[in-house]
Structures are given as structure tokens and as C-alpha cells.
Design a protein around this motif. Structure first.
Motif, PDB file in Angstrom:
ATOM      1  N   TYR A   6      23.142  12.518   8.018  1.00  0.00           N
ATOM      2  CA  TYR A   6      24.180  12.211   9.004  1.00  0.00           C
ATOM      3  C   TYR A   6      24.967  10.960   8.641  1.00  0.00           C
ATOM      4  CZ  TYR A   6      21.747  15.587  12.013  1.00  0.00           C
ATOM      5  OH  TYR A   6      21.160  16.711  12.537  1.00  0.00           O
ATOM      6  N   ALA A   7      24.305   9.953   8.085  1.00  0.00           N
ATOM      7  CA  ALA A   7      25.007   8.719   7.730  1.00  0.00           C
ATOM      8  C   ALA A   7      26.062   8.995   6.664  1.00  0.00           C
ATOM      9  CB  ALA A   7      24.013   7.665   7.240  1.00  0.00           C
ATOM     10  N   THR A   8      25.694   9.773   5.659  1.00  0.00           N
ATOM     11  CA  THR A   8      26.651  10.102   4.604  1.00  0.00           C
ATOM     12  C   THR A   8      27.800  10.941   5.143  1.00  0.00           C
ATOM     13  OG1 THR A   8      24.893  10.037   2.963  1.00  0.00           O
ATOM     14  CG2 THR A   8      26.914  11.164   2.332  1.00  0.00           C
ATOM     15  N   GLU A   9      27.495  11.891   5.996  1.00  0.00           N
ATOM     16  CA  GLU A   9      28.539  12.747   6.566  1.00  0.00           C
ATOM     17  C   GLU A   9      29.517  11.929   7.407  1.00  0.00           C
ATOM     18  OE1 GLU A   9      28.754  16.800   9.299  1.00  0.00           O
ATOM     19  OE2 GLU A   9      27.026  16.448   7.992  1.00  0.00           O
ATOM     20  N   ALA A  10      28.987  11.014   8.205  1.00  0.00           N
ATOM     21  CA  ALA A  10      29.860  10.160   9.023  1.00  0.00           C
ATOM     22  C   ALA A  10      30.677   9.222   8.142  1.00  0.00           C
ATOM     23  CB  ALA A  10      29.021   9.365  10.021  1.00  0.00           C
ATOM     24  N   ALA A  11      30.050   8.652   7.122  1.00  0.00           N
ATOM     25  CA  ALA A  11      30.761   7.736   6.226  1.00  0.00           C
ATOM     26  C   ALA A  11      31.906   8.447   5.512  1.00  0.00           C
ATOM     27  CB  ALA A  11      29.787   7.147   5.207  1.00  0.00           C
ATOM     28  N   ARG A  12      31.663   9.644   5.036  1.00  0.00           N
ATOM     29  CA  ARG A  12      32.719  10.385   4.333  1.00  0.00           C
ATOM     30  C   ARG A  12      33.862  10.743   5.286  1.00  0.00           C
ATOM     31  NH1 ARG A  12      30.833  14.527  -0.197  1.00  0.00           N
ATOM     32  NH2 ARG A  12      32.971  14.045  -0.790  1.00  0.00           N
ATOM     33  N   ALA A  13      33.523  11.027   6.535  1.00  0.00           N
ATOM     34  CA  ALA A  13      34.566  11.332   7.512  1.00  0.00           C
ATOM     35  C   ALA A  13      35.465  10.122   7.749  1.00  0.00           C
ATOM     36  CB  ALA A  13      33.929  11.780   8.830  1.00  0.00           C
ATOM     37  N   VAL A  14      34.854   8.945   7.898  1.00  0.00           N
ATOM     38  CA  VAL A  14      35.642   7.736   8.123  1.00  0.00           C
ATOM     39  C   VAL A  14      36.459   7.390   6.879  1.00  0.00           C
ATOM     40  CG1 VAL A  14      35.522   5.266   8.645  1.00  0.00           C
ATOM     41  CG2 VAL A  14      34.064   6.875   9.892  1.00  0.00           C
ATOM     42  N   LEU A  15      35.911   7.606   5.701  1.00  0.00           N
ATOM     43  CA  LEU A  15      36.664   7.357   4.474  1.00  0.00           C
ATOM     44  C   LEU A  15      37.880   8.274   4.365  1.00  0.00           C
ATOM     45  CD1 LEU A  15      33.935   6.769   1.752  1.00  0.00           C
ATOM     46  CD2 LEU A  15      35.519   5.096   2.722  1.00  0.00           C
ATOM     47  N   SER A  16      37.712   9.528   4.727  1.00  0.00           N
ATOM     48  CA  SER A  16      38.850  10.452   4.689  1.00  0.00           C
ATOM     49  C   SER A  16      39.947  10.005   5.643  1.00  0.00           C
ATOM     50  CB  SER A  16      38.396  11.875   5.037  1.00  0.00           C
ATOM     51  OG  SER A  16      37.544  12.385   4.034  1.00  0.00           O
ATOM     52  N   LEU A  17      39.548   9.535   6.813  1.00  0.00           N
ATOM     53  CA  LEU A  17      40.526   9.014   7.759  1.00  0.00           C
ATOM     54  C   LEU A  17      41.186   7.752   7.213  1.00  0.00           C
ATOM     55  CD1 LEU A  17      41.952   8.930  10.483  1.00  0.00           C
ATOM     56  CD2 LEU A  17      39.942   7.723  11.393  1.00  0.00           C
ATOM     57  N   ALA A  18      40.403   6.884   6.578  1.00  0.00           N
ATOM     58  CA  ALA A  18      40.958   5.650   6.011  1.00  0.00           C
ATOM     59  C   ALA A  18      42.060   5.962   5.003  1.00  0.00           C
ATOM     60  CB  ALA A  18      39.854   4.834   5.347  1.00  0.00           C
TER      61      ALA A  18
END
Length: 198
Positions: A102-114
């Protein structure tokens, strides 16, 4: 602003989230790995965070796990300003939800938004005594810089050594994933594309 990934729903915090937040983050093993969270973590800290306003270029999210009975809060993830002025990713996941990606999935989501928000470079760090966070960062697409620096932590009450990581979107080679076509994958990597709604 909301983000839906394959398994998670990232949303802004609401004032009434504070009790659920407190129940999850009142864990010294989590808080000591964060920069700005104090320890002990009290109800007033949870209330303040749950009603914290959003910065349009550096949003933060409550990470929730949708289910038949509604969504369950499992952590937070977002962007903020680091000590050196760079835009930095921060996140934590509640202990009961560790080792599920879950941490990796959330991190990648925020990076895509960034990247969508126009950021060209995102930094991250983890304390050296928390190597699991380094594995999350590499799977999310970050590259280690090889630099180690003393970083502040309110919970530790003194600086601690942390390893620095970076994602340069300008060097991504046209890939849709943070870190380019060579971004690390594996079981923790987000399998689906991120869908964002404003």
C-alpha cells in the motif's frame, strides 16, 4: 482533489477523521520515522492535521482502503517542503497494513499527480534505521542519491541520519511511470494507471 488507484482511494482529510487518525498514528514505531509528527501524538495533533488546509501545488491525502462497508483509513501520503526547500514526498501506513504494497501504491499515485502539477523533481528520505522505507521508495521509482544527511524528527527530539532519494521527471524518457521505463516494479508496484478527479 482525489486519486483512485487499483486498490486505494486518496482523499483530503475531513475534520471528523481525527479520531480514526489518532487510533492509527498513536504508534511510536511509526511516528519516530516521520519528520514533523510529535511524540506522544495527542488528540490535538490529530485534530489539527485532519483540518489542515491544502496547498494547491503540494497536496496531502488520507490514504483509504475501499471495502463493502465503506473506506477504511490506513495512512497518509502527500507532498511538502523539505528542509532544503525541495518538494518532498512523505507517507506512512498503519502497522496493521504493512507488507501489502500500500505504501508503494500510494507513493506512486502522489508522484503521478506531482508530475501532472508540473513538478520536475521530487525528493524523499528515510532514516537509516528504517530500511523498509528505502525499499518502498525504490519500488515507487525513486533513485538513491548516495547522500546521507542529518534530518530532523520531532518525535526523536534530535536529528538522525537519513538517506536521500530523488525522482527527476525530466529524465523519465517519456514513460508514464515515475523514474522512467526503468522504474522498479514487483509486487508493491501499482499495476493500474492512476485516475485523478479534481
Amino acid at each position: 482533489m482525489f486519486i483512485r488507484t487499483e486498490r486505494l482511494f486518496l482523499r483530503p482529510g475531513w475534520p471528523e477523521d481525527w479520531t480514526e487518525l489518532l487510533g492509527l498514528i498513536a504508534d511510536e514505531g511509526i511516528v519516530r520515522n516521520l519528520a514533523r509528527a510529535p511524540w506522544p501524538y495527542r488528540s490535538e495533533h490529530a485534530r489539527d492535521f485532519a483540518r489542515k488546509g491544502q496547498h494547491p501545488r503540494m497536496p496531502h491525502f488520507f490514504v483509504t482502503l475501499p471495502g463493502a462497508g465503506g473506506s477504511t483509513l490506513i495512512g497518509t501520503a502527500g507532498l511538502g517542503q523539505a528542509e532544503d526547500g525541495s518538494v518532498q514526498l512523505g507517507y506512512w501506513i498503519a502497522r496493521d497494513h504493512w507488507n501489502r504494497g500500500y505504501a508503494t501504491e500510494a507513493a506512486r499515485a502522489v508522484l503521478s499527480l506531482a508530475r501532472t502539477l508540473g513538478h520536475g523533481r521530487i525528493t524523499a528520505r528515510h532514516f537509516l534505521d528504517n530500511p523498509a522505507s528505502g525499499r518502498v521508495l525504490r519500488k515507487a521509482g525513486f533513485a538513491p542519491t548516495g547522500r546521507v544527511t542529518a534530518s530532523s524528527s520531532l518525535a526523536r527530539r534530535e536529528p538522525a541520519l537519513a538517506a536521500l532519494y530523488v525522482v527527476d521527471f525530466d529524465d523519465a524518457g517519456g514513460s508514464d511511470t515515475p523514474g522512467g521505463s526503468n522504474a522498479p516494479g514487483g509486487d508493491d508496484a501499482m499495476a493500474g494507471k492512476v485516475r485523478r478527479a479534481a
